[in-house]
Enzyme design. Structure first.
Site, mmCIF file in Angstrom:
data_model
loop_
_atom_site.group_PDB
_atom_site.id
_atom_site.type_symbol
_atom_site.label_atom_id
_atom_site.label_comp_id
_atom_site.label_asym_id
_atom_site.label_seq_id
_atom_site.Cartn_x
_atom_site.Cartn_y
_atom_site.Cartn_z
ATOM 1 N N SER A 158 -4.072 -14.414 3.241
ATOM 2 C CA SER A 158 -5.087 -13.742 2.429
ATOM 3 C C SER A 158 -6.481 -14.319 2.726
ATOM 4 O O SER A 158 -6.886 -14.353 3.880
ATOM 5 C CB SER A 158 -4.695 -13.873 0.956
ATOM 6 O OG SER A 158 -5.401 -12.978 0.152
ATOM 7 N N ASP A 175 0.353 -3.310 1.292
ATOM 8 C CA ASP A 175 -0.536 -4.359 0.777
ATOM 9 C C ASP A 175 -1.791 -3.712 0.202
ATOM 10 O O ASP A 175 -2.555 -3.084 0.935
ATOM 11 C CB ASP A 175 -0.894 -5.308 1.918
ATOM 12 C CG ASP A 175 -1.664 -6.538 1.450
ATOM 13 O OD1 ASP A 175 -2.202 -6.523 0.330
ATOM 14 O OD2 ASP A 175 -1.713 -7.512 2.210
ATOM 15 N N HIS A 233 1.796 -8.032 -0.685
ATOM 16 C CA HIS A 233 0.799 -8.960 -0.147
ATOM 17 C C HIS A 233 1.354 -10.328 0.271
ATOM 18 O O HIS A 233 1.082 -10.798 1.369
ATOM 19 C CB HIS A 233 -0.303 -9.141 -1.199
ATOM 20 C CG HIS A 233 -1.452 -9.976 -0.735
ATOM 21 N ND1 HIS A 233 -2.184 -9.684 0.404
ATOM 22 C CD2 HIS A 233 -2.016 -11.107 -1.268
ATOM 23 C CE1 HIS A 233 -3.139 -10.588 0.555
ATOM 24 N NE2 HIS A 233 -3.059 -11.453 -0.440
#
Length: 302
Positions: free
Chosen positions: A122, A239, A269
């Protein structure tokens, strides 16, 4: 700031003297985690966690790689977890990159001849990309799990970006919406653990922080055409937190000859905390990808 001579405490009230940590260039104490193999390590692996979370949820990755004789290390970024700093706020995104390079250099000092890999998830993916771009010849490879390469098109329309920039000038502390935990994973236990983890940031994101993230993605987009280092990208096609289009763009445009992208159908995610079969596949991808690059002779990987 604490009184002169007073012990420095984590935001949770634990003395840093009792914890593994390092002190960054801004005199902030950053909490560290290490997964050290029993024998001599074959390589160093730095993990960069995502926005609003901390290094704790990477224990399974750390343990899995540790069993492959890899020395894995991580820290909670400034303003996250058990590290000092204003919660989920930073004066400049470069602070995250600078601190990562400092931690990497500390470990290089202890193990000067080992290859170094980075794993980033991320926002940690963005940190990893920019860290490797600063020292392109230092890393044997970068593995990215749902990296933040560009902002989601829904949240970064030109009009919304314009409004956010205006707000950043007027009220930089204005809070936007918080991260929706239901989009982190299809695994309900993971979502519940995220919601109950007191080390995670459960409040809103400040406009000023959102602007730092936007600036980081703009910088990455400029850097991508010059990237030549080896990388692996793992991304779920459902995602909603980090745009898979950014991962595809990086794969398509980077000049690296050693690059791979794997898309997980239906996955959200946090691929390393997804449904069991997805998580197992992600751990296998990470371990095999790193091991393959360790078995390559230096002349082939340079």
């Amino acid at each position: 700031m604490p009184e002169p001579g007073a012990p420095r405490l984590t935001p949770q009230g634990v003395p840093y003297a009792d914890l593994k940590h390092f002190v960054n260039a801004d005199d902030q104490h950053l909490f560290c985690r290490y997964w050290e193999p029993e024998g001599p390590p074959r390589a160093l692996v730095f993990i960069a966690h995502g926005a609003g979370e901390h290094s704790g949820p990477y224990d399974e990755i750390g343990q899995t790689l540790q069993e492959q004789s890899l020395l894995v290390f991580a820290h909670d970024h400034v303003g996250h977890g058990q590290s000092e700093g204003d919660r989920m706020n930073v004066k400049d995104f470069q602070v995250f990159v600078r601190d990562s390079l400092q931690h990497i250099d500390l470990m290089k000092g202890r193990y000067p001849n080992l290859p170094i890999f980075i794993i980033g998830h991320s926002m940690g993916g963005a940190i990893s990309i920019l860290t490797a771009c600063e020292r392109p010849s230092d890393f044997a490879g970068v593995a990215l799990i749902a990296p933040m390469v560009r902002m989601n098109p829904d949240s970064a329309t030109p009009f919304k970006v314009f409004l956010a920039k205006m707000a950043n000038h007027i009220v930089p502390s204005l809070c936007l919406g918080s991260i929706k935990s239901k989009w982190i994973s299809r695994d309900q236990k993971t979502v519940e653990e995220y919601d109950s983890d007191e080390l995670n940031h459960h409040g809103g994101m400040r406009v000023s922080f959102a602007m730092q993230l936007l600036g980081a993605t703009e910088r990455i987009e400029r850097e991508i055409p010059a990237i030549r280092w080896p990388f692996l990208i793992l991304h779920g096609d459902v995602d909603k937190l980090c745009d898979i289009g950014g991962s595809q763009m990086m794969f398509d445009q980077a000049l690296s000859t050693d690059k791979k992208i794997k898309v997980f159908d239906g996955a959200y995610h946090a691929l390393h905390h997804e449904l069991p079969e997805t998580t197992a596949s992600v751990l296998k991808e990470l371990t095999s990808w790193i091991s393959e690059r360790l078995s390559t002779s230096p002349s082939q990987s340079s």
